[in-house]
Design a protein around this motif. Structure first.
Motif, mmCIF file in Angstrom:
data_model
loop_
_atom_site.group_PDB
_atom_site.id
_atom_site.type_symbol
_atom_site.label_atom_id
_atom_site.label_comp_id
_atom_site.label_asym_id
_atom_site.label_seq_id
_atom_site.Cartn_x
_atom_site.Cartn_y
_atom_site.Cartn_z
ATOM 1 N N ARG A 141 -0.967 4.058 -10.194
ATOM 2 C CA ARG A 141 -2.418 4.132 -9.644
ATOM 3 C C ARG A 141 -3.065 5.432 -9.137
ATOM 4 O O ARG A 141 -2.083 5.985 -8.808
ATOM 5 C CB ARG A 141 -2.356 3.106 -8.425
ATOM 6 C CG ARG A 141 -1.854 1.785 -8.991
ATOM 7 C CD ARG A 141 -1.630 0.768 -7.769
ATOM 8 N NE ARG A 141 -2.835 0.561 -6.758
ATOM 9 C CZ ARG A 141 -2.787 -0.113 -5.920
ATOM 10 N NH1 ARG A 141 -1.503 -0.532 -5.381
ATOM 11 N NH2 ARG A 141 -3.983 -0.193 -4.991
ATOM 12 N N GLU A 142 -4.230 5.639 -9.335
ATOM 13 C CA GLU A 142 -4.682 6.864 -8.891
ATOM 14 C C GLU A 142 -5.427 6.753 -7.594
ATOM 15 O O GLU A 142 -6.404 5.988 -7.191
ATOM 16 C CB GLU A 142 -5.778 7.500 -9.799
ATOM 17 C CG GLU A 142 -4.986 7.939 -11.205
ATOM 18 C CD GLU A 142 -6.092 8.402 -12.272
ATOM 19 O OE1 GLU A 142 -6.923 9.284 -11.785
ATOM 20 O OE2 GLU A 142 -6.194 7.961 -13.391
ATOM 21 N N ILE A 143 -4.800 7.253 -6.314
ATOM 22 C CA ILE A 143 -4.988 6.869 -5.232
ATOM 23 C C ILE A 143 -5.484 7.927 -4.558
ATOM 24 O O ILE A 143 -5.008 9.142 -4.727
ATOM 25 C CB ILE A 143 -3.937 6.349 -4.293
ATOM 26 C CG1 ILE A 143 -3.421 4.981 -4.857
ATOM 27 C CG2 ILE A 143 -4.537 5.798 -2.784
ATOM 28 C CD1 ILE A 143 -4.304 3.794 -5.087
ATOM 29 N N GLU A 144 -6.558 8.105 -3.640
ATOM 30 C CA GLU A 144 -7.242 9.128 -2.820
ATOM 31 C C GLU A 144 -7.342 8.952 -1.673
ATOM 32 O O GLU A 144 -7.388 7.738 -1.107
ATOM 33 C CB GLU A 144 -8.534 9.615 -3.492
ATOM 34 C CG GLU A 144 -8.496 9.975 -4.924
ATOM 35 C CD GLU A 144 -9.840 10.447 -5.623
ATOM 36 O OE1 GLU A 144 -10.732 10.388 -4.908
ATOM 37 O OE2 GLU A 144 -9.927 11.069 -6.705
ATOM 38 N N ALA B 69 -7.760 4.563 2.248
ATOM 39 C CA ALA B 69 -7.432 5.183 0.961
ATOM 40 C C ALA B 69 -8.346 4.546 0.049
ATOM 41 O O ALA B 69 -9.004 3.430 0.173
ATOM 42 C CB ALA B 69 -5.994 4.798 0.597
ATOM 43 N N GLU C 63 -8.952 4.008 -4.663
ATOM 44 C CA GLU C 63 -8.448 4.018 -5.758
ATOM 45 C C GLU C 63 -9.460 4.003 -6.822
ATOM 46 O O GLU C 63 -10.611 3.555 -6.945
ATOM 47 C CB GLU C 63 -7.733 2.623 -6.076
ATOM 48 C CG GLU C 63 -7.123 2.355 -7.289
ATOM 49 C CD GLU C 63 -5.994 1.305 -7.539
ATOM 50 O OE1 GLU C 63 -5.493 1.336 -8.553
ATOM 51 O OE2 GLU C 63 -6.038 0.253 -6.663
ATOM 52 N N LYS D 175 -10.012 3.640 -10.884
ATOM 53 C CA LYS D 175 -9.767 2.833 -12.036
ATOM 54 C C LYS D 175 -10.635 3.382 -13.080
ATOM 55 O O LYS D 175 -11.649 2.406 -13.474
ATOM 56 C CB LYS D 175 -9.691 1.543 -11.753
ATOM 57 C CG LYS D 175 -8.545 0.870 -10.923
ATOM 58 C CD LYS D 175 -8.372 -0.468 -10.966
ATOM 59 C CE LYS D 175 -7.062 -1.041 -10.358
ATOM 60 N NZ LYS D 175 -7.001 -2.472 -10.335
ATOM 61 N N ALA E 116 -8.741 0.700 -0.943
ATOM 62 C CA ALA E 116 -7.699 0.438 -1.993
ATOM 63 C C ALA E 116 -6.763 -0.567 -1.221
ATOM 64 O O ALA E 116 -6.292 -0.667 -0.021
ATOM 65 C CB ALA E 116 -6.710 1.631 -2.494
ATOM 66 N N GLU E 117 -6.057 -1.521 -2.066
ATOM 67 C CA GLU E 117 -5.101 -2.630 -1.642
ATOM 68 C C GLU E 117 -3.673 -1.869 -1.566
ATOM 69 O O GLU E 117 -3.079 -1.680 -2.866
ATOM 70 C CB GLU E 117 -5.195 -3.809 -2.434
ATOM 71 C CG GLU E 117 -6.512 -4.383 -2.514
ATOM 72 C CD GLU E 117 -6.384 -5.807 -3.312
ATOM 73 O OE1 GLU E 117 -5.506 -6.231 -3.800
ATOM 74 O OE2 GLU E 117 -7.467 -6.369 -3.437
ATOM 75 N N LEU E 118 -3.255 -1.495 -0.394
ATOM 76 C CA LEU E 118 -2.036 -0.939 -0.510
ATOM 77 C C LEU E 118 -1.346 -1.649 0.885
ATOM 78 O O LEU E 118 -1.776 -2.056 1.652
ATOM 79 C CB LEU E 118 -2.086 0.525 0.003
ATOM 80 C CG LEU E 118 -2.688 1.193 -1.156
ATOM 81 C CD1 LEU E 118 -3.181 2.760 -0.479
ATOM 82 C CD2 LEU E 118 -1.767 1.846 -2.291
ATOM 83 N N TYR F 95 0.321 3.253 2.543
ATOM 84 C CA TYR F 95 -0.628 4.045 3.251
ATOM 85 C C TYR F 95 -0.097 4.833 4.078
ATOM 86 O O TYR F 95 -0.539 6.034 4.026
ATOM 87 C CB TYR F 95 -1.554 2.940 3.699
ATOM 88 C CG TYR F 95 -2.793 3.871 4.670
ATOM 89 C CD1 TYR F 95 -3.768 4.269 4.073
ATOM 90 C CD2 TYR F 95 -2.597 3.974 6.183
ATOM 91 C CE1 TYR F 95 -4.662 5.235 4.905
ATOM 92 C CE2 TYR F 95 -3.321 4.835 6.763
ATOM 93 C CZ TYR F 95 -4.678 5.379 6.022
ATOM 94 O OH TYR F 95 -5.457 6.137 6.764
ATOM 95 N N ASP G 104 -5.334 13.847 -3.556
ATOM 96 C CA ASP G 104 -5.380 12.808 -4.716
ATOM 97 C C ASP G 104 -3.590 12.537 -5.168
ATOM 98 O O ASP G 104 -3.194 13.538 -5.226
ATOM 99 C CB ASP G 104 -5.894 13.407 -6.013
ATOM 100 C CG ASP G 104 -7.470 14.010 -5.623
ATOM 101 O OD1 ASP G 104 -8.136 13.256 -4.745
ATOM 102 O OD2 ASP G 104 -8.127 14.366 -6.554
#
Length: 356
Positions: A219-222, A236, A238, A240, A263-265, A270, A293
């Motif tokens: 997953r790309e999380i920022e 955070a 995400e 997509k 984002a669901e983390l 997190y 990122d």
């Protein structure tokens, strides 16, 4: 008394259009009852043009592209006393890419002793060069994907040798990037040796240094960072992409990307992201703002990809969206950044320039 704000945008960069869109958004968020706003436009040819004081938000990008016509290449008169005869209180650099986000303009503002929003010379330069940035991340002990880099002359002297090295040290697919550019300009995904060679040729159009990174299935999380000596992190977000990957068109043209904020983390993931974002912020000696990122794999491995020292800053960009969800609205975020800039400038004024 109103503060005098210099709004610096445009620039001799492949990210010129992104900068204009950001400047337009900022004029719509500034409180003109508190500020006198002076536009400073840098054309794509590198000419500096300061326009007349804005009386209110700009109507469109075209309005921001009309300076007073007196600008000359590298003319610093744009930063001299404003229409009121008073010097600018603070400059907001909204420049993306080389010749603006890479420490060059920050160095000019330092020499002129003008407060400015965002990162200083060192952080801007190191954050712009993906290779230097990753080397510093290694010093900080941050986990990241394997990579190979080279400069144009090395590639031209031994293309087969570099292709062999990438195949030997990295796994397909790989991502090929100009080392000193943002907004996903010049980035390509390569699945084999032929695509890799073509991707390198594309990246070399934009920079003399190229970095090849091993792709990550994750997953790309920022996460957004705000502050000076004591940075804070946002919720955070995400990314997509609906297509292949988050390239320039997906960011700015197609709208074919889902931005999920927050984002669901898991709380543990997190916390690791937030801690690593702060470590990256500090190892680069950042100030003001950063977007960090990451990749998060199915096995919950956290890998930092990069930081952006002048992230996209329209109200619909990830950095402001993450702060919006954290309780800091776009206009208030701009106010906070101005306060941080003035705080950092006051601290610097305490330093001695002479011995004794």
């Amino acid at each position: 008394m109103k503060k005098r704000i210099g709004l610096l945008y445009g620039g001799k960069s492949a990210e010129h259009e992104v900068s204009l869109a950001t400047a337009l958004a900022v004029t719509k968020a500034l409180n003109f009852s508190d500020y006198e706003v002076y536009p400073i436009y840098i054309t794509e040819e590198g000419e500096w043009q300061r326009g007349a004081r804005l009386e209110g938000p700009a109507d469109d990008i075209a309005q921001l592209q009309h300076g007073d016509g007196t600008g000359e290449p590298n003319d610093i008169s744009a930063f001299l006393p404003a229409d009121s005869g008073e010097a600018l209180d603070v400059v907001i650099p909204l420049l993306h890419g080389p010749n603006g986000e890479d420490g060059t303009v920050q160095g000019l503002l330092e020499v002129l002793n003008i407060p400015y929003v965002g990162n200083g010379v060192l952080a801007s330069a190191a954050g712009m060069d993906k290779v230097i940035m990753k080397q510093l991340f290694s010093v900080a002990g941050l986990n990241q994907t394997p990579y190979v880099y080279f400069i144009r002359s090395e590639w031209q002297a031994d293309q087969d040798g570099w292709l062999d090295r990438v195949e030997r040290e990295l796994a397909w697919p790989v991502f090929v990037k100009p080392a000193n550019l943002g907004s996903s300009v010049g980035i390509s995904k390569a699945e084999d040796r032929t695509e890799l060679a073509a991707a390198v040729r594309e990246a070399l159009k934009f920079d003399r240094k190229v970095i090849v990174e091993q792709g990550v299935a994750g997953r790309e999380i920022e996460i957004a960072v705000l502050g000076n000596d004591e940075p804070e992190t946002s919720v955070a977000g995400e990314i997509k992409p609906m297509g292949g990957f988050y390239d320039y068109d997906a960011k700015y043209k197609d709208g074919d990307t889902a931005l999920i904020v927050p984002a669901e983390l898991d709380e543990e993931i997190y916390s690791r992201l937030a801690e690593d974002a702060k470590r990256a912020f500090k190892i680069l000696d950042c100030s003001g703002l950063v977007r960090a990122d990451f990749f998060v794999t199915a096995e919950n491995e956290v890998m930092i990809n990069e930081v952006n020292t002048m992230p996209g800053f329209t109200p619909y960009s990830m950095f402001p969206l993450m702060w919006q969800e954290s309780g800091l609205a776009y206009p208030d975020l701009i106010e906070r950044l101005i306060s941080l800039a003035l705080e950092r400038h006051r601290e610097k004024q305490q330093l001695q320039s002479r011995r004794g």
